[in-house]
Design a protein around this motif. Structure first.
Motif, PDB file in Angstrom:
ATOM      1  N   ARG A  50      -6.039   3.493  -4.292  1.00 47.39           N
ATOM      2  CA  ARG A  50      -6.543   3.861  -2.960  1.00 47.39           C
ATOM      3  C   ARG A  50      -5.670   4.939  -2.330  1.00 47.39           C
ATOM      4  O   ARG A  50      -6.170   5.906  -1.751  1.00 47.39           O
ATOM      5  N   GLY A  51      -4.335   4.780  -2.450  1.00 44.62           N
ATOM      6  CA  GLY A  51      -3.423   5.760  -1.864  1.00 44.62           C
ATOM      7  C   GLY A  51      -3.508   7.114  -2.539  1.00 44.62           C
ATOM      8  O   GLY A  51      -3.457   8.153  -1.883  1.00 44.62           O
TER       9      GLY A  51
ATOM     10  N   THR B  91       0.812  -1.221   0.000  1.00 47.47           N
ATOM     11  CA  THR B  91       0.000   0.000   0.000  1.00 47.47           C
ATOM     12  C   THR B  91       0.840   1.263   0.000  1.00 47.47           C
ATOM     13  O   THR B  91       0.300   2.361   0.071  1.00 47.47           O
ATOM     14  N   SER B  92       2.165   1.129  -0.071  1.00 45.40           N
ATOM     15  CA  SER B  92       3.034   2.301  -0.045  1.00 45.40           C
ATOM     16  C   SER B  92       3.284   2.807  -1.461  1.00 45.40           C
ATOM     17  O   SER B  92       3.797   2.063  -2.307  1.00 45.40           O
TER      18      SER B  92
ATOM     19  N   THR C 139       3.473  -1.011  -3.922  1.00 45.00           N
ATOM     20  CA  THR C 139       2.031  -1.141  -3.821  1.00 45.00           C
ATOM     21  C   THR C 139       1.511  -2.002  -4.964  1.00 45.00           C
ATOM     22  O   THR C 139       2.156  -2.134  -6.000  1.00 45.00           O
TER      23      THR C 139
ATOM     24  N   GLY D 143      -3.955  -0.833  -4.212  1.00 45.68           N
ATOM     25  CA  GLY D 143      -3.286  -0.036  -3.193  1.00 45.68           C
ATOM     26  C   GLY D 143      -2.843   1.302  -3.759  1.00 45.68           C
ATOM     27  O   GLY D 143      -2.881   2.337  -3.075  1.00 45.68           O
TER      28      GLY D 143
ATOM     29  N   ARG E 237     -10.470  -1.616  -0.514  1.00 48.29           N
ATOM     30  CA  ARG E 237      -9.097  -2.098  -0.615  1.00 48.29           C
ATOM     31  C   ARG E 237      -8.797  -2.838  -1.914  1.00 48.29           C
ATOM     32  O   ARG E 237      -7.735  -2.641  -2.502  1.00 48.29           O
TER      33      ARG E 237
END
Length: 389
Positions: free
Chosen positions: A304-305, A291-292, A297, A301, A316
């Motif tokens: 979403r981020g 998710t980074s 990611t 992810g 998610r």
């Protein structure tokens, strides 16, 4: 052409006997057009060994300077042109050139004056030699280690051609000469270039027309070659799937990254901010379940981020995100909308990307490619969703 071949072959030999390794790259700086990397390829001769027989009178690459290699090559070709055969030089040249390096060196034949980008994220290609958006529009983007033909130079700007894009890039983000060639020899990969202009090509699970179709690939992309068979080529698609395409419809050759055509669309401030923010992470890694946006990611992810940065909450997974917002048709799509795709081995939706305009998307594609810009129709679209308004 002969002079160009001599120089390039000499550098290929030189690179063979060195250990070519990228130095640690500095953190990207803040620049309106780019984040420049200070890392450069270094040539290390510490472990180079003399592989030429002792009775040879000319030293080999790794124990002689670049000029010495060029001299050997020039002597050899001059003797051949004069009708004299130099067996000793021929043997030495054979020892100097590694087969794999020689194969990769074929990529150099595509360029007369090779330039390579050294950027952490992306470099804007502009219509005119100016970074002023009111005077010179962006017409393309080049990511890390993208190759180009340098056409001209004027006042801090190179005029270049990379793939379909011809325009100007700031000189500080391009290297040429020995450094560009060393990078090219390291980064060249065997790619499959689809020849079915205007139509997609089936990727099959097995090398047979009777085998299941996994997905389709576009002529606007280049695909990593994993294996070449009789009549079939095994490739990795943009989303990392492995499958087979008919050799009849692809050209297989060593190639480098090329620029992507892209002009930022005229859109609302919020949508523009979203796509600009998303593109800051080009080149960063794909990590399944990650998710980074900087360290790694996956596709959902990433979306979403990006949207969380603007206060928009998404589910998610890609399948769940397809139920966020409202469904629209592709004909209604705007920059910032989400596009959902299928994926081999996944029932229904298996991938998501952000539409950035001009028929392009930005997405965390696969562990092979990381975060990239691609053709929006690189494979079949299942759904388009507006989560902004």
């Amino acid at each position: 052409m002969r002079k160009s071949f001599l120089v390039r072959t000499g550098i290929a030999a030189f690179a063979l006997s060195m250990l070519i390794s990228p130095a640690a790259m500095a953190d990207p700086g803040d620049n309106s057009d780019n984040s420049v990397s200070t890392g450069q390829y270094s040539l290390n001769t510490e472990n180079a060994e003399n592989i030429v027989p002792e009775d040879m009178t000319v030293p080999l690459a790794g124990t002689m300077p670049m000029a010495g290699i060029s001299s050997v090559l020039n002597e050899y070709y001059d003797s051949v042109e004069a009708g004299d055969f130099s067996r000793s030089m021929e043997v030495e040249l054979g020892a100097m050139l590694d087969e794999e390096i020689a194969k990769r060196a074929t990529v150099l034949d595509e360029y007369e004056r090779l330039g390579v980008t050294t950027v952490n994220n992306y470099l804007n290609v502009r219509e005119l030699p100016s970074s002023d958006n009111t005077k010179s529009k962006i017409i393309g983007k080049m990511v890390h280690y993208t190759a180009c033909e340098i056409l001209d130079y004027a006042a801090g700007w190179y005029k270049v051609q990379s793939g379909p894009v011809v325009g100007y890039v700031a000189e500080e983000y391009i290297v040429e000469g020995d450094e560009a060639i060393a990078i090219a020899l390291e980064e060249a990969r065997l790619r499959a270039i689809v020849k079915t202009q205007g139509s997609d090509l089936n990727v099959r699970k097995e090398p047979s027309t009777d085998s299941k179709i996994l997905e389709k690939v576009s002529s606007e992309e280049r695909y990593e070659v994993l294996e070449v068979l009789d009549g079939w080529v095994k490739i990795a698609t943009l989303t990392g799937e492995e499958g087979y395409v008919s050799a009849e419809y692809v050209e297989v050759k060593y190639a480098l990254n090329e620029a992507v055509e892209f002009t930022p669309p005229m859109t609302s401030t919020k949508r523009q901010q979203i796509i600009d923010y998303a593109q800051q992470f080009l080149g960063n890694p794909y990590v399944f379940g990650g998710t980074s946006l900087t360290r790694g990611t996956d596709c959902s992810g990433f979306t979403r981020g990006v949207f969380a940065h603007f206060g928009i909450s998404l589910s998610r997974t890609s399948a769940a995100q397809a139920n966020n917002g409202r469904t629209i048709s592709y004909s209604e799509i705007q920059p910032g909308d989400l596009i959902f795709y299928g994926r081999a081995g996944v029932r229904g939706i298996g991938h998501v990307a952000i539409y950035i305009g001009n028929g392009k998307i930005v997405h965390a594609a696969s562990s092979r490619t990381g975060i990239i810009i691609s053709n929006a129709k690189f494979t079949g679209i299942i759904k388009v969703v507006n989560v902004i308004d």
